[in-house]
Every structure is written in structure tokens, then in C-alpha cells.
Design an enzyme around this catalytic site. Structure first.
Site, PDB file in Angstrom:
ATOM      1  N   GLU A 156       0.024  47.392  88.875  1.00 50.60           N
ATOM      2  CA  GLU A 156      -1.160  47.383  88.013  1.00 50.60           C
ATOM      3  C   GLU A 156      -1.366  48.763  87.379  1.00 50.60           C
ATOM      4  O   GLU A 156      -2.403  49.414  87.586  1.00 50.60           O
ATOM      5  CB  GLU A 156      -2.405  46.954  88.786  1.00 50.60           C
ATOM      6  CG  GLU A 156      -2.379  45.487  89.168  1.00 50.60           C
ATOM      7  CD  GLU A 156      -3.710  44.984  89.721  1.00 50.60           C
ATOM      8  OE1 GLU A 156      -4.550  45.821  90.118  1.00 50.60           O
ATOM      9  OE2 GLU A 156      -3.904  43.769  89.758  1.00 50.60           O
ATOM     10  N   GLU A 313      -0.349  37.992  91.104  1.00 49.85           N
ATOM     11  CA  GLU A 313      -1.430  38.015  92.096  1.00 49.85           C
ATOM     12  C   GLU A 313      -2.579  37.145  91.624  1.00 49.85           C
ATOM     13  O   GLU A 313      -2.930  37.169  90.436  1.00 49.85           O
ATOM     14  CB  GLU A 313      -2.028  39.415  92.241  1.00 49.85           C
ATOM     15  CG  GLU A 313      -1.164  40.467  92.844  1.00 49.85           C
ATOM     16  CD  GLU A 313      -1.920  41.807  92.907  1.00 49.85           C
ATOM     17  OE1 GLU A 313      -3.167  41.819  92.898  1.00 49.85           O
ATOM     18  OE2 GLU A 313      -1.244  42.835  92.943  1.00 49.85           O
TER      19      GLU A 313
HETATM   20  C1  GAL Z   1      -5.122  44.187  92.699  1.00 48.75           C
HETATM   21  C2  GAL Z   1      -4.047  44.984  93.390  1.00 48.75           C
HETATM   22  C3  GAL Z   1      -3.782  44.505  94.797  1.00 48.75           C
HETATM   23  C4  GAL Z   1      -5.073  44.206  95.505  1.00 48.75           C
HETATM   24  C5  GAL Z   1      -5.839  43.186  94.712  1.00 48.75           C
HETATM   25  C6  GAL Z   1      -7.146  42.773  95.355  1.00 48.75           C
HETATM   26  O1  GAL Z   1      -5.821  45.045  91.836  1.00 48.75           O
HETATM   27  O2  GAL Z   1      -2.841  44.979  92.681  1.00 48.75           O
HETATM   28  O3  GAL Z   1      -3.063  45.509  95.477  1.00 48.75           O
HETATM   29  O4  GAL Z   1      -5.818  45.385  95.591  1.00 48.75           O
HETATM   30  O5  GAL Z   1      -6.154  43.703  93.446  1.00 48.75           O
HETATM   31  O6  GAL Z   1      -7.865  41.857  94.578  1.00 48.75           O
END
Ligand code: GAL
Length: 658
Positions: A156, A313
Site C-alpha cells: 500500500e 486485501e
Molecule cells: C491495510 C494494510 C494491511 C492491514 C489492513 C487492515 O491498509 O495493507 O497491512 O493493515 O489495512 O485493514
């Protein structure tokens, strides 16, 4: 520009399923349990090593790969692919202790401390040298590991560090500005530095827009946003170049954040620099939660040029970083995942595999929650794994373009929301989302596309709050309309050029001739004000004093109350078989529906859904496969749709192959 590639893997195409996997947080015995549970859930891929720098390079130049070798081998032995991080996302304590100059600096000069994550300056040469040394070591060690399916650059990029105001940033900003303007005269002209005695006589006088006595120069701010996005892109390119050199057969990606109000990175300019687009998405609670997810997935799919992309994610249930973190309701986990698939995702992954017992994300949901595999969340996860297996024939299918498009422009987002404006309440992405919701309410599929996209083939193009309109864009839109296209735009569009200079002679500036209207003065509304329109809807936030100046422009809706009572609120100018329409107030999704409905019918665009289900069911199409998504919490009868079940349960998704 890279030729699109997908994961390095063998076997028949399938939808991938998995998560970020952080085995280093757990004793070795837990890893064996993980393998069993991953197989039970149908996991096919994990992202590994994302925040592992401190465990991989234990001191300057000293590497310890033993545990990662073990994890890679174990995953491979269990038939699970690895999207391997370059592990550069968060610098270890030894690095920041030795080189505090890699830490970012806030606009008011405060140095960000280590202790969280991503505390590095995108422009720090020292950070870059250390990060690239780690990338080299990772690529050398794992480049030919049989589990390796792709490289995951950093994580990110820009999530916490997109804006850095340090001296490194200042130096890099000047280099970027020299490339953009060549001469100080050109920069002074673009930045309008005759205003407030800001004329620069030497490049070294120029700074990032640090804390100022009052509004910093708007073009300086806009250029700093462009520069900051480009600085991260240049970092991505450096990691990618090294990976390409050392492991040319392994595709490279990084996870974008096309979601909510995350706006620092202009992903339209990044997409060509990854072998396949990957995105992270977390739901923003509220009445448009599902619509926003769909909007983001749709835009991601179009950033990927319609080709499949990777959902890197999302969450199985609650996150931990909103003010109140609500658990997902039954059916939401599957609906969220399948909505991404409907918009082109060929991989559905979560943050994270096993919910942490320690650390700042211990209350963030995961595939294996604190309660363990004997839990509703894990059962939902496993059943999603089954569903994705049953949908394997979807893999590889491109999105089928929609009849209409919504233009999305990071520059307009940045510029429209700068300070010192007629209203500080304007929300660019919200306006675009409202139009998207209105399309969903009408049952009409819409593509959310970057502003530079080819508009050929779209019967209708909506350009919400397209604030920055360089003359080349005005010409493109004009050509689109002359070619028979139907353009719809809104308040605060067409106002400035690429330097944030106002187009003179009346608003909406660059779009004035096309729209056949002229506005002498903006008329934003106060927070508690709303104005009635003569079609029964109401506007908030903004109004314009519109003069119709072209005989082909008709007034579709007028203001009924307020200072503009009796004047035009919505106009439409016919241009041969095409048209250009203007909506001068914020109507919100409900108020946009009747306006859009009439504009769509005049453009000949009809819903592909039976009338009874429009609004309650979202349709997305990938070639021969149609996804019917229940947007509501109640059952919907699908009678009349061949191949679909008779009833779509609350939050259910039906997938129908032609
Ligand atoms: C994203 C990140 C992850 C985790 C996730 C939680 O921003 O890439 O590592 O922190 O959010 O929602």
C-alpha cells in the site's frame, strides 16, 4: 507500459483465494495447523513477508532467511502459491536509529517517529539504497522458488507516507518541477506567483507547501500532490526494475488502495507499471457501503483495462481502524467478495490469515479469528472457498463494458477540494459515488473509468465535478458530443485549466460553449440550507446563477425556492444527435434518479434488468457470465431471468452463465 501478465503458476485457470500470511507472529507449531486449515478453507495463495524486514535483515546487511525458507517450503509442500513481498514496507528499528533522516516530516516540521509502520520518505536516497539491497537479496534467494507466483512490491505505497515535507522531498520536488517547467519563468507563470509576492528567482527558493501563514499557493499544492504520487511511482519503478532484472519471469504487482477517501495516489498513472493490477478494499459503513465497494471494484477493473485483477486485501468481518468497527452481517462476507469478482477480480484475498494476538491489529478480523476455526467466520470463509472453486470458469474473463461511463479524475479530486474555495464542503468522490448509486437504483450498468479512457462506445458519459479541464480535455469531450455522445456534467466542472487557473469569461469555463450556459457567480449553500426544485427533488451544497445562452439549450428542471427560484437548475443542450447536460446542485442519489432517468431515456439507454428488480439487484457482466447481486437485506424474486434462481436471498449473489 507493460504487457499484462498474471501469476506465475501451472494448471488450469482458477479464482485464487487467500490472505496476507504472517507466520513470524506465531510459534512454528501453529504453522502446521495453518496448513491444515488453509487446505480446509481452499486457500490457494498467500502474501508473505509484507512487514518482515526486521526479521529478515536483523542488522545492517545481516540477513536471516531461515524462517522464511521454512515458510516458503512448507507452503509449497502444501500446494499453496506465494505472492512474496519485497518486505520493504516498514523499516526496522536499526535502520531508523542509524539513519533518522529517512523519517518523514509533517507540514509543520515535526519528524514522524518510528513505532508504527511505513515511516519512510519516498524520496530518501538512504532509504531507497537499503530497501533495494533487501529487494536484491529477496530476489536472489527466492526468484526460482517453486512457490513464488508474483512479487508484491512494498505494501500500500503511500498509505501513511504519501506527503512528506522533508528536505529530501524539497530537493526531489525541485527536480520534478524542473522537468515539468524547464524554466523558472514557466513555473512562475503556472503558479501565478505575481500574487502575494511569491515570485521565485532561483530553484532553491522553492519548497514543498509547508505550514504557511495562510493558504499556500494552490498550484504549488496541486503540483506537490502530483509530485508526491509520482515520487511513490518512481519508488515502485525502482523496485520493479531490479526485480525485472533479477527475475524476469516473475510478474510484479503492488496493492493499490482504490477505496473511500484514499486519494493521494493517482492510480490511473500507476496501472501501466504493474504486471497486473491489485487492490485493497475496506468497506466504509453507511447507506452507500455496498455501492462504494462496487464503485471501487468497478474503477479498479477499468484501471486494469477491463482485464482480471487481484483483490489483495479485504476483511472477513470488522476492521480495527474506524471509529466504530462493525462486524459483517450474515452473507456480507460472500457478497463483498463476489462483488469484486463480478467486477473482474480473479483473486479474492483478505487481511489476514490468522487474527493477531498482539499488536495494533489484534482486533481486526481475519480468516481464522481469535475463536479459531470452530467459528462462524471460518465456516463462511470455507464456504466462500467452495463457491470460488465452483466459479473457476469465470477466471480470465474480461469485464464487459457498460453502455455508460462515469469519468474519474484524480487531478479534479485534488483540485476541487483545495482550500480557499467557494465552499469547503465539496466532496469529489462522494458526488461521483452518488451518480453511481443512481445508476444502480435505475438498474443501469455504468463503468467508472479514468478520465483519459477511450469514450468511444459509451452512449452516455457522466463527468461529475470535473473541475480541471485543460483545453485538450474540453476538445475531447466536445468531439465526443459532436460524435453523438451524451455528456452530463455537474457544478464546479470545467472551471480551471491544468495549472488551476480559472477559464475566464464566465463559468463553467472550458465547458461553457458545449453546455450553452453561462454563470457569472457561484452560489454555494450553507450547511443547513436546501432548495426545492420543480421536479419535486431538493438540492443542497451548491447552486449556480445560470443564464441560458444558446438556442439549443433547454431547461429541464428549475429552482423553486431560494435565491435562484425560477432559474435553471438542470439544462440540456442538443448537439446534433448528441447532447451536453448540466446539473447545478447536489441532488444526492435519490434526487439524481429522476434526472438521470429522463436523460438516459432520451439517450436511448435502457436497463438490462427486468423492471421488478431494478434498484434492488446490481448486474455486472463478464463475457458470458452475469452476476446478479442483491443490494438489499431482503429477498428479491428473480422471476424472468433465465438461469437464475427464483429468489435471491438477502445479500446473495447469483452467477449465471449464458
Ligand atoms: C491495510 C494494510 C494491511 C492491514 C489492513 C487492515 O491498509 O495493507 O497491512 O493493515 O489495512 O485493514
Amino acid at each position: 507500459m507493460t504487457t499484462p501478465r498474471w501469476l506465475r503458476r501451472t494448471g488450469t485457470p482458477r479464482l485464487e483465494f487467500g490472505a496476507d500470511y504472517n507466520p513470524e507472529q506465531w510459534p512454528r507449531a501453529v504453522w502446521d495447523e495453518d496448513m491444515k486449515a488453509m487446505k480446509a478453507a481452499g486457500v490457494t495463495i498467500v502474501s508473505l513477508g509484507i512487514f518482515s524486514w526486521a526479521r529478515l535483515e536483523t542488522s545492517d546487511g545481516e540477513f536471516d532467511f531461515g524462517w522464511l525458507d521454512d515458510a516458503m517450503d512448507l507452503l509449497h509442500a502444501n500446494g499453496i502459491l506465494v505472492d512474496l513481498a519485497t518486505a520493504t514496507a516498514s523499516p526496522p528499528p536499526w535502520l531508523t536509529a542509524a539513519y533518522p533522516s529517512i523519517l518523514p516530516v509533517s507540514p509543520d516540521g515535526r519528524v514522524v517517529s518510528p513505532g508504527g509502520r511505513q515511516h519512510w520518505r519516498p524520496t530518501s536516497p538512504i532509504f531507497r539504497a537499503h530497501a533495494l539491497r533487501l529487494v536484491r537479496a529477496m530476489a536472489t534467494r527466492y526468484g526460482s522458488h517453486p512457490a513464488l507466483a508474483a512479487w508484491h512490491v512494498s505494501n500500500e505505497l503511500g498509505c501513511h507516507n504519501v506527503y512528506d515535507f522533508s528536505d529530501d522531498a524539497a530537493a526531489a520536488f525541485r527536480v520534478w518541477l524542473r522537468a515539468r517547467y524547464s524554466t523558472l519563468d514557466a513555473l512562475n507563470a503556472a503558479w501565478g506567483t505575481s500574487f502575494w509576492s511569491q515570485r521565485y528567482g532561483a530553484w532553491d527558493e522553492i519548497l514543498p507547501p509547508r505550514l504557511a501563514a495562510t493558504h499556500p499557493n494552490p498550484t504549488q499544492q496541486l503540483d506537490f500532490k502530483r509530485f508526491s504520487s509520482d515520487a511513490l511511482l518512481s519508488y515502485l519503478r525502482d523496485e520493479r526494475a531490479l526485480l525485472r532484472e533479477l527475475t524476469p519471469a516473475v510478474p510484479v504487482t503492488t496493492n493499490f488502495m482504490v477505496m473511500g477517501e484514499t486519494k493521494g495516489m493517482d492510480y490511473a498513472s500507476w496501472a501501466a507499471d504493474v504486471d497486473f493490477v491489485a487492490n485493497d478494499h475496506y468497506v466504509t459503513p453507511g447507506p452507500q457501503a455496498h455501492d462504494e465497494l462496487s464503485f471501487s471494484a468497478n474503477l479498479t477493473g477499468n484501471l486494469a483495462g477491463g482485464r482480471p485483477w487481484f483483490l489483495m486485501e479485504h476483511s472477513t468481518s470488522a476492521v480495527n481502524w474506524q471509529p466504530i468497527n462493525v462486524a459483517k452481517k450474515p452473507g456480507e462476507l460472500a457478497r463483498d467478495s463476489l462483488t469484486h469478482v463480478a467486477h473482474g477480480a480473479d483473486a479474492v484475498c483478505f487481511f489476514q490469515w490468522r487474527q493477531s494476538a498482539a499488536g495494533a491489529e489484534k482486533y481486526h478480523s481475519a480468516m481464522v479469528p481469535h475463536a479459531g476455526p470452530d467459528s462462524a467466520v471460518f465456516r463462511d470463509v470455507a464456504s466462500l472457498g467452495d463457491r470460488l472453486r465452483s466459479l473457476r470458469s469465470v477466471a480470465g474473463l474480461s469485464r464487459t463494458p457498460s453502455p455508460v461511463a462515469i469519468l474519474f479524475d484524480w487531478t479534479s479530486w485534488w483540485a476541487a477540494e483545495l482550500d480557499s474555495h467557494p465552499s469547503s464542503r465539496l466532496r469529489y468522490r462522494q458526488e461521483a459515488l452518488d451518480w453511481y448509486s443512481a445508476f444502480l437504483d435505475l438498474g443501469v450498468r455504468a463503468d467508472v473509468v479514468p478520465v483519459g479512457a477511450d469514450l468511444t462506445g459509451y452512449a452516455v458519459v457522466v463527468a461529475p465535478m470535473l473541475h480541471v479541464v485543460p483545453s485538450s480535455l474540453a476538445e475531447r469531450l466536445s468531439a465526443y458530443v459532436s460524435g453523438g455522445g451524451h455528456l452530463i456534467t455537474t457544478y464546479f466542472s470545467g472551471i480551471v485549466d491544468e495549472n488551476d487557473h480559472v477559464w475566464l469569461g464566465g463559468y463553467p469555463g472550458a465547458l461553457r460553449p458545449l453546455l450553452g450556459i453561462r454563470i457569472e457567480e457561484f452560489a454555494p449553500l450553507l450547511d443547513d440550507e436546501q432548495v426545492a426544485l420543480d421536479n419535486g427533488t431538493a438540492g443542497t451544497l451548491w447552486t449556480d446563477r445560470i443564464d441560458v445562452v444558446d438556442a439549443s439549450t433547454e431547461v429541464l428542471v428549475s429552482y423553486k425556492t431560494g435565491e435562484m427560484a425560477g432559474r435553471a437548475a438542470v439544462t440540456r443542450r442538443s448537439v446534433g444527435p448528441g447532447s451536453a447536460s448540466y446539473v447545478s446542485t447536489r441532488l444526492g442519489p435519490d434526487g439524481l434518479v429522476p434526472v438521470l432517468d429522463s436523460l438516459l431515456s432520451r439517450a436511448g439507454v435502457v436497463s438490462e434488468l427486468p423492471a421488478e428488480v431494478r434498484g434492488r439487484v446490481e448486474l455486472a457482466v463478464r463475457g458470458p457470465v452475469r452476476f446478479y447481486i442483491n443490494r438489499t437485506d431482503r429477498p428479491v424474486e428473480l422471476a424472468g431471468i433465465a438461469g437464475a434462481p427464483a429468489v435471491l436471498g438477502p445479500r446473495e449473489v447469483a452467477v449465471v452463465a449464458a
